[in-house]
Design an enzyme around this catalytic site. Structure first.
Site, short mmCIF file in Angstrom:
data_model
loop_
_atom_site.label_atom_id
_atom_site.label_comp_id
_atom_site.label_asym_id
_atom_site.label_seq_id
_atom_site.Cartn_x
_atom_site.Cartn_y
_atom_site.Cartn_z
N ILE A 1 -18.50 -87.98 -46.35
CA ILE A 1 -17.09 -87.74 -45.50
C ILE A 1 -18.29 -86.96 -44.52
CG2 ILE A 1 -15.38 -86.08 -45.19
CD1 ILE A 1 -14.85 -86.87 -48.28
N PRO A 2 -17.96 -87.75 -43.43
CA PRO A 2 -19.18 -87.60 -42.43
C PRO A 2 -18.64 -86.55 -41.45
CG PRO A 2 -17.70 -89.67 -41.53
CD PRO A 2 -16.84 -89.17 -43.25
N CYS A 3 -18.92 -85.20 -42.06
CA CYS A 3 -18.33 -84.25 -41.18
C CYS A 3 -19.68 -84.33 -40.10
CB CYS A 3 -18.25 -82.58 -41.85
SG CYS A 3 -19.65 -82.45 -43.56
N HIS A 4 -20.83 -84.19 -40.39
CA HIS A 4 -21.97 -84.49 -39.53
C HIS A 4 -21.22 -84.68 -38.24
CE1 HIS A 4 -22.36 -88.58 -41.00
NE2 HIS A 4 -22.94 -88.33 -39.71
#
Length: 151
Positions: A118-121
């Site tokens: 889950i690419p919160c970056h």
């Protein structure tokens, strides 16, 4: 039953937590589950290694998103951010139908238990600045640079 296994990666030690059906966590902190490697932790580690090497742009690991309804909506929206692109917290707030919820979106990002997949970056401040990341801003910058280079 949820278990975890510690893996050493290019970016340091990570803990992957999973039950028999879903990955439920990826973090830098040791979880409170029992330690036991399983097929999903192995598959996740392999895909993360490929990602860190710039060879993988998406993941096909079954994940279980947890949290409040709001957090789940935010995290599901993060899954739609394309590899190598960024959006702002306000962009996500608009997409979930609450333009004024930028800070709440930031807090939901903070609760992301399945980092990288889950690419919160890929979420940045409205002025383009990098803000908050569980792995530190240096790692966030490295991940974004890796993705930009391998688009």
């Amino acid at each position: 039953m949820i278990s975890y296994y510690k893996y050493t990666t290019k970016i340091g030690e990570i803990y992957i937590s999973a039950d028999d059906n879903y990955v439920v966590g990826i973090s830098f902190k040791e979880p409170e589950y029992r330690e036991k490697e399983n097929l999903l932790t192995k598959m996740t580690f392999k895909q993360l290694e490929e990602y860190f090497e710039g060879k993988r742009k998406s993941f096909d690991i079954p994940i279980k998103i947890t949290g409040t309804d709001f957090q789940k909506r935010v995290l599901k929206e993060l899954l739609k951010i394309p590899y190598g692109e960024t959006v702002t917290y306000k962009d996500i707030a608009k997409l979930i139908g609450n333009e004024k919820a930028s800070r709440a979106v930031g807090m939901a990002n903070n609760k992301n238990k399945i980092m990288f997949i889950i690419p919160c970056h890929r979420v940045i401040g409205k002025n383009g600045n990098l803000t908050g990341y569980a792995g530190g801003l240096n790692l966030k910058k490295q991940l974004l640079e890796l993705e930009a280079k391998n688009r």
